[in-house]
Design an enzyme around this catalytic site. Structure first.
Site, PDB file in Angstrom:
ATOM      1  N   LEU A  55       0.870  -1.173   0.000  1.00  0.00           N
ATOM      2  CA  LEU A  55       0.000   0.000   0.000  1.00  0.00           C
ATOM      3  C   LEU A  55       0.908   1.224   0.000  1.00  0.00           C
ATOM      4  O   LEU A  55       1.949   1.232   0.657  1.00  0.00           O
ATOM      5  CB  LEU A  55      -0.906   0.049   1.241  1.00  0.00           C
ATOM      6  CG  LEU A  55      -2.094  -0.890   1.322  1.00  0.00           C
ATOM      7  CD1 LEU A  55      -2.844  -0.639   2.631  1.00  0.00           C
ATOM      8  CD2 LEU A  55      -3.046  -0.738   0.146  1.00  0.00           C
ATOM      9  N   ASP A  56       0.506   2.273  -0.714  1.00  0.00           N
ATOM     10  CA  ASP A  56       1.261   3.516  -0.685  1.00  0.00           C
ATOM     11  C   ASP A  56       1.369   4.031   0.749  1.00  0.00           C
ATOM     12  O   ASP A  56       0.496   3.776   1.588  1.00  0.00           O
ATOM     13  CB  ASP A  56       0.565   4.598  -1.517  1.00  0.00           C
ATOM     14  CG  ASP A  56       0.576   4.289  -3.002  1.00  0.00           C
ATOM     15  OD1 ASP A  56       1.396   3.451  -3.428  1.00  0.00           O
ATOM     16  OD2 ASP A  56      -0.223   4.906  -3.720  1.00  0.00           O
ATOM     17  N   ARG A  57       2.423   4.785   0.984  1.00  0.00           N
ATOM     18  CA  ARG A  57       2.640   5.351   2.319  1.00  0.00           C
ATOM     19  C   ARG A  57       1.421   6.123   2.818  1.00  0.00           C
ATOM     20  O   ARG A  57       1.012   6.002   3.976  1.00  0.00           O
ATOM     21  CB  ARG A  57       3.862   6.267   2.289  1.00  0.00           C
ATOM     22  CG  ARG A  57       4.212   6.888   3.630  1.00  0.00           C
ATOM     23  CD  ARG A  57       5.481   7.722   3.531  1.00  0.00           C
ATOM     24  NE  ARG A  57       5.919   8.181   4.853  1.00  0.00           N
ATOM     25  CZ  ARG A  57       7.078   8.783   5.090  1.00  0.00           C
ATOM     26  NH1 ARG A  57       7.919   9.017   4.086  1.00  0.00           N
ATOM     27  NH2 ARG A  57       7.407   9.157   6.305  1.00  0.00           N
TER      28      ARG A  57
END
Length: 239
Positions: A55-57
């Protein structure tokens, strides 16, 4: 950091509700970060964990880990073969279409063009008394996005492509909207949440669906914009 919210766990798997702004693992593009989901979860449950996906930050929500290499391999194959189902909620600029399949190829960092498909469905729309540019009001939608392929920043890039960028998205979003939201609402995090993940359990072969509640910040924006239909769907009062 407080303990991670574990939303599923058995002898082979563990899933957390990843908070916004937490990296899954160390990254050369964020060398200043000191905490990572892998290490935090490992220390919390006292055993090694293997991230099955990313997942993106700045994206919150369901993040799945395997507890052994064999399970990790089996689950990774499901993601590679696109037999999993991932659904996200996002708050975007403008009135998004009721339903749309976005079929728009995306470039990898190395310049290779890959097919990319995302299905979106608008769950609610609002128009608020907030001047922006030449408009006296501002329009927003909350959508459910289901990526049918797994490209980097796929949902973010696809929503920008159809001119409904995700609020708080940098660099793919609208800088002027992001500035407006920072000044008016003190929101600087991207409003994208991975709310459910379905897959076949590699040992029992049952279909498992894991859901994660949105962050307090995401729910605050839902309340501020008064997405009333959406609030009814997710039973807002119980969150």
């Amino acid at each position: 950091m407080p303990l991670l919210e574990i939303i599923y766990q058995d002898a082979y798997l563990v899933a957390i509700n990843k908070p916004h702004d937490l990296l899954v693992h160390q990254s050369p593009i964020a060398r200043n970060a000191e905490e990572f989901a892998i290490q935090l979860l490992r220390d919390q449950i006292g055993q090694k964990v293997y991230p099955v996906h990313r997942l993106d930050r700045k994206t919150s929500g369901v993040l799945l880990f395997a507890l052994d290499k064999e399970t990790n391999k089996a689950l990774t194959e499901q993601f590679t073969n696109q037999t999993t189902t991932k659904k996200y909620w996002a708050i975007v600029r403008g009135f998004a279409p009721d339903e749309l399949t976005i079929d728009y190829p995306l470039f990898k960092d190395n310049g290779v063009l890959q097919n990319a498909i995302t299905k979106i469905k608008t769950l609610d729309r609002v128009e608020i008394d907030l001047p922006f540019g030449k408009h006296q009001t501002s329009r927003y939608s909350i959508i459910e996005a289901e990526p049918l392929t797994g490209r980097m920043h796929q949902i973010r890039k696809h929503m920008a492509h159809i001119f409904h960028p995700i609020i708080g998205d940098r660099p793919h979003g609208c800088n002027k909207q992001n500035k407006l939201w920072l000044e008016k609402f003190e929101i600087k995090t991207m409003l994208l949440h991975a709310h459910s993940l379905s897959f076949q359990h590699p040992k029992s072969f049952e279909t498992i669906t894991i859901s994660a509640n949105p962050s307090t910040m995401f729910l605050k924006v839902v309340d501020q914009l008064n997405f009333s239909s959406f609030k009814n769907v997710i039973d807002f009062k119980s969150l």
